[in-house]
Scaffold this motif. Sequence first.
Motif, PDB file in Angstrom:
ATOM      1  N   VAL A  55       0.784  -1.317   0.129  1.00  0.00           N
ATOM      2  CA  VAL A  55      -0.068  -0.043  -0.078  1.00  0.00           C
ATOM      3  C   VAL A  55       0.935   1.372  -0.097  1.00  0.00           C
ATOM      4  N   MET A  56       2.037   1.417   0.798  1.00  0.00           N
ATOM      5  CA  MET A  56       2.786   2.428   0.897  1.00  0.00           C
ATOM      6  C   MET A  56       3.602   2.761  -0.389  1.00  0.00           C
ATOM      7  N   ASP A  57       4.014   1.389  -0.978  1.00  0.00           N
ATOM      8  CA  ASP A  57       5.063   1.538  -2.083  1.00  0.00           C
ATOM      9  C   ASP A  57       4.054   1.907  -3.351  1.00  0.00           C
ATOM     10  N   LEU A  58       2.957   1.544  -3.303  1.00  0.00           N
ATOM     11  CA  LEU A  58       2.093   2.173  -4.863  1.00  0.00           C
ATOM     12  C   LEU A  58       1.650   3.555  -4.346  1.00  0.00           C
ATOM     13  N   ASN A  59       0.969   3.795  -3.195  1.00  0.00           N
ATOM     14  CA  ASN A  59       0.344   4.978  -3.135  1.00  0.00           C
ATOM     15  C   ASN A  59       1.379   6.118  -2.742  1.00  0.00           C
ATOM     16  N   VAL A  60       2.314   5.916  -2.376  1.00  0.00           N
ATOM     17  CA  VAL A  60       3.409   6.937  -1.742  1.00  0.00           C
ATOM     18  C   VAL A  60       4.566   7.005  -2.436  1.00  0.00           C
ATOM     19  N   LYS A  61       5.338   5.782  -2.594  1.00  0.00           N
ATOM     20  CA  LYS A  61       6.618   5.812  -3.048  1.00  0.00           C
ATOM     21  C   LYS A  61       6.643   5.743  -4.394  1.00  0.00           C
ATOM     22  N   GLY A  62       5.561   5.165  -5.299  1.00  0.00           N
ATOM     23  CA  GLY A  62       5.741   5.191  -6.767  1.00  0.00           C
ATOM     24  C   GLY A  62       5.290   6.456  -7.091  1.00  0.00           C
ATOM     25  N   LEU A  63       4.298   7.345  -6.221  1.00  0.00           N
ATOM     26  CA  LEU A  63       3.888   8.545  -6.972  1.00  0.00           C
ATOM     27  C   LEU A  63       5.304   9.396  -6.802  1.00  0.00           C
ATOM     28  N   PHE A  64       5.846   9.437  -5.914  1.00  0.00           N
ATOM     29  CA  PHE A  64       7.397  10.029  -5.803  1.00  0.00           C
ATOM     30  C   PHE A  64       8.281   9.692  -6.873  1.00  0.00           C
ATOM     31  N   TYR A  65       8.466   8.556  -6.973  1.00  0.00           N
ATOM     32  CA  TYR A  65       9.538   8.132  -8.177  1.00  0.00           C
ATOM     33  C   TYR A  65       9.217   8.562  -9.444  1.00  0.00           C
ATOM     34  N   LEU A  66       7.748   8.412  -9.945  1.00  0.00           N
ATOM     35  CA  LEU A  66       7.284   8.606 -11.136  1.00  0.00           C
ATOM     36  C   LEU A  66       7.562  10.105 -11.525  1.00  0.00           C
ATOM     37  N   THR A  67       7.098  10.790 -10.442  1.00  0.00           N
ATOM     38  CA  THR A  67       7.145  12.414 -10.738  1.00  0.00           C
ATOM     39  C   THR A  67       8.668  12.610 -10.807  1.00  0.00           C
TER      40      THR A  67
END
Length: 282
Positions: free
Chosen positions: A122-134
């Motif tokens: 949940v944290m990987d997709l909802n938060v970490k992924g948002l950061f790294y894709l940006t």
Amino acid sequence: MSVEDLKISSLYSVEGKVAVVTGGGSGIGTMIASAYVQNGVRVYIASRKEKQLKKVADALNKIGQGSCHYIVADVSTKAGCDALANAIKEKESKIHILVNNSGAVWAAQYSDVPESEGWDHVMDLNVKGLFYLTVALTPLLEKDSTKLDPASVINISSVASLIAVTQVSAPAADNYGLWSYHTSKAAVNHLTAQLAVTLAKKNIHVNAIIPGLFPSKMTAFAFSMKGANVGKGLPTGRAGSAQDMAGLALFLASPASAYITGACIPIDGGSTIRVAKFKASM
């Protein structure tokens, strides 16, 4: 005196822009992708499910004015985010809009939340992924952006980020809660502010949409159980629609919002003010 161009056709135009929408194969992601395509944007939708993506892309391409294309991607890891960004870079030299919509939820009893699925994913997709894709798409967002027409990053949060009620209302779900989901969406709000400060100098504005009750996979049970009555308990008396979401998503992607960054905007039919009023009366 000179008269500024304040026509709707100028202020709110997104025609000719390029957008990336993660989680664009369903729910709010599809609503936003549809709004952009219908207003002349070339849209790339991305998720792990190719069949779902193709179905949406085929449907949206029939309505014009823009176009919809899909890329299969997993944005829960840095490697997956980098791979999606590289695929976009092979097709485009500039993007104007990034919608970070992909998300996951996990319900479990308080004493039995699995670490991997319940928290890490949940944290990987909802938060970490948002950061790294940006981060990975920042060069394409920055290119040719101006102070009067900045690039737009739109993060999809949730009213869950603003309330502390975690209980799940569903059969066989007594004492089940969404601890990691609520926490992850609160993190999205704060990360939105951090990214807004970081990227403003690059003429990239970052805002968050905080949806309440909209039709999606996460709310499918509520819609199936309550039918036409779903949302009647909200101050506005109804659930959100694609038209509601489109209006805000188009605004945040257009020059009309060029002086807005770091904002977390509820679109919830008044549900958060209802909760605030309830708490104040206790």
